[in-house]
Design an enzyme around this catalytic site. Structure first.
Site, PDB file in Angstrom:
ATOM      1  N   CYS A 197      14.861  32.763  28.478  1.00  0.00           N
ATOM      2  CA  CYS A 197      13.920  32.855  29.594  1.00  0.00           C
ATOM      3  C   CYS A 197      14.126  34.105  30.448  1.00  0.00           C
ATOM      4  O   CYS A 197      13.383  34.336  31.395  1.00  0.00           O
ATOM      5  CB  CYS A 197      14.018  31.601  30.457  1.00  0.00           C
ATOM      6  N   HIS A 216      13.763  32.411  40.148  1.00  0.00           N
ATOM      7  CA  HIS A 216      13.538  31.850  38.814  1.00  0.00           C
ATOM      8  C   HIS A 216      12.805  30.519  38.988  1.00  0.00           C
ATOM      9  O   HIS A 216      11.791  30.280  38.352  1.00  0.00           O
ATOM     10  CB  HIS A 216      14.872  31.671  38.104  1.00  0.00           C
ATOM     11  N   HIS A 234       6.408  27.638  33.434  1.00  0.00           N
ATOM     12  CA  HIS A 234       7.539  28.447  32.993  1.00  0.00           C
ATOM     13  C   HIS A 234       7.183  29.129  31.675  1.00  0.00           C
ATOM     14  O   HIS A 234       7.082  28.475  30.639  1.00  0.00           O
ATOM     15  CB  HIS A 234       8.747  27.514  32.820  1.00  0.00           C
TER      16      HIS A 234
END
Length: 484
Positions: free
Chosen positions: A215, A349, A387
């Site tokens: 990620c 994040h 995400h």
């Protein structure tokens, strides 16, 4: 502090294809309009009836059926003078990368504005490439399924002709569902060809490669780009992230570790119960700031520093470790030669997981703790679009870049009320529920940090600053005088 002006990198063009956003400009407007781009799985992706079960314990099923989806994309193969047969054999992730990269060059003004394509690199974060390679593998291993069926007693009891007909027709059905493997489809499904396709189709002759830091892949790409630019190996880089991996396999596997939310994405909000997957592409054209100023480029924002770190040993390979996050953040601000207390925004994040959000704020507070209480606006693009996995950092960086460019602190969604396990009053952070003008902090340029943390314990942080014409030239002079 050392002179870091010479390694400042300008963001001179942007492009994006994100949920509900066919361009970077539309994405920014969606953020300002507080658009929530999470919805049920479209019927043309995977069957909710086949794969969904609300019970997390049911094997091989997903308890989540929501995501941030890129809809209605049509690849314009004529724009790239590409044979339709070749275009049709490309994974959509490759199609997105090429389309967005072309949009980035158009935003820069190329070919009307000069760009030395001999010295333009392509570095793209992507973790799994796409979904075509999973599908083609299913076609290849058909004999395994056929052998399993032929060993079933009830199947063996059927007449030979019936067994042969079932196997042949079954094989035919699979072949009809999954495109054949050809000289076009094989490269069309490879992750490394994501960057290669961009370089090939846009005729860019600098190095091209992908980065996989889960990620945090987008920021691994940006860090590599910054290093190549500061070392004068290239003069421009298309960098960012692409993620087109929303297949049922990803849903089921993330559900089996309890990572996904079945209800929605709410970074730092009350009720955060997991992340919602999204997809998309965000790319940037990067140049050395001195070159961009000399060339009269539009400069959206300036990259002042990048830092990375690993978690090392912790509770487990997937559990966030605050030490790794803190090291990445501290290294980025040290690399920038700037005081983190001068930041007035952090694009976090913000995964919307129970543990992750709490750990992240604690880590941020450790590094930004000298800043005044409530002086740093906090948010996450995941509250809008979910995400994006390998593309998550690119989405956050785009949001922060546009915020600096327009001098607006953007809102974050679904964080009011806030997570009750985070005491924001004891931190420098305040959740941004509404957009507002981004005020300067005692004459200091507007600055922000952007974080991206990868599955498996890899962390990156980027320091962004608004572009103030001539400011870094003045900074260089001050250091030169100090050296005397």
């Amino acid at each position: 502090m050392e002179n870091t002006a010479d390694r400042a990198i300008a963001i001179v063009a942007v492009g994006a294809l994100l949920p509900d956003a066919p361009s970077a400009a539309v994405f920014w407007q969606n953020v300002l309009n507080k658009r929530y781009s999470i919805s049920e799985t479209p019927a043309n992706r995977w069957s909710i009836a086949h794969y969904y079960d609300p019970d997390p314990k049911v094997p091989d099923k997903t308890y989540s059926k929501i995501g941030g989806w890129v809809r209605d994309f049509q690849f314009d193969w004529k724009r790239f003078r590409l044979p339709p047969k070749v275009a049709g054999s490309m994974d959509e992730g490759q199609q997105w990368a090429v389309t967005v990269a072309a949009d980035v060059l158009a935003d820069y003004g190329y070919p009307q504005r000069p760009l030395d394509t001999e010295r333009t690199a392509t570095i793209i974060g992507t973790a799994m490439g796409g979904e075509l390679h999973y599908q083609s593998n299913t076609r290849i291993v058909f004999p395994e399924y056929a052998n399993a069926l032929t060993s079933v007693a009830e199947f063996q009891a059927l007449p030979v002709a019936t067994r042969q007909a079932i196997l042949a027709n079954w094989h035919g059905q699979i072949d009809a569902l999954i495109p054949p493997i050809t000289e076009d489809s094989m490269p069309g499904e490879l992750p490394n060809i994501v960057s290669g396709r961009v370089a090939n189709m846009l005729n860019l002759r600098g190095p091209n490669f992908i980065t996989d830091a889960a990620c945090a892949s987008s920021f691994a790409a940006v860090e590599a780009a910054v290093e190549m630019l500061t070392e004068y190996k290239v003069d421009a880089v298309i960098a960012g992230g692409v993620d087109r991996n929303m297949g049922i396999g990803s849903f089921v596997k993330f559900c089996k570790i309890g990572a996904l939310s079945a209800t929605g994405t709410r970074p730092f909000g009350d009720g955060a119960d997991g992340f919602v997957m999204g997809e998309g592409a965000g790319l940037f054209l990067l140049k050395r700031l001195e070159d961009a100023e000399r060339d009269g480029d539009t400069i959206y924002a300036v990259i002042r520093g990048v830092g990375g770190a690993s978690d090392g040993k912790g509770k487990g390979i997937t559990a966030p470790n605050p030490v790794g996050q803190q090291l990445a953040i501290a290294r980025a601000w040290e690399n920038a030669g700037l005081d983190p207390a001068t930041a007035t925004m952090v694009e976090a994040h913000g995964t919307s997981t129970r543990v992750g959000d709490v750990v992240e704020v604690e880590s941020l507070a450790t590094i930004f703790g000298e800043a005044k209480r409530g002086s740093i606006g906090l948010g996450s693009a995941k509250s809008n679009i979910g995400h994006l996995k390998a593309g998550a950092g690119a989405a956050g960086m785009l949001k922060a870049t546009m915020a600096l460019h327009h001098k607006i602190l953007p809102p974050t969604l679904n964080a009011n009320p806030a997570n009750p396990n985070i005491n924001f009053s004891q931190t420098p952070f305040t959740l941004l529920h509404e957009a507002r003008h981004w005020e300067k902090n005692n004459g200091t340029p507007r600055r922000c940090g952007v974080s991206a943390y990868g599955f498996g314990g890899t962390n990156f942080h980027i320091v962004l600053e608004e572009h103030v014409p001539g400011m870094l030239a003045q900074e260089r002079k001050q250091f030169a005088v100090g050296d005397k």
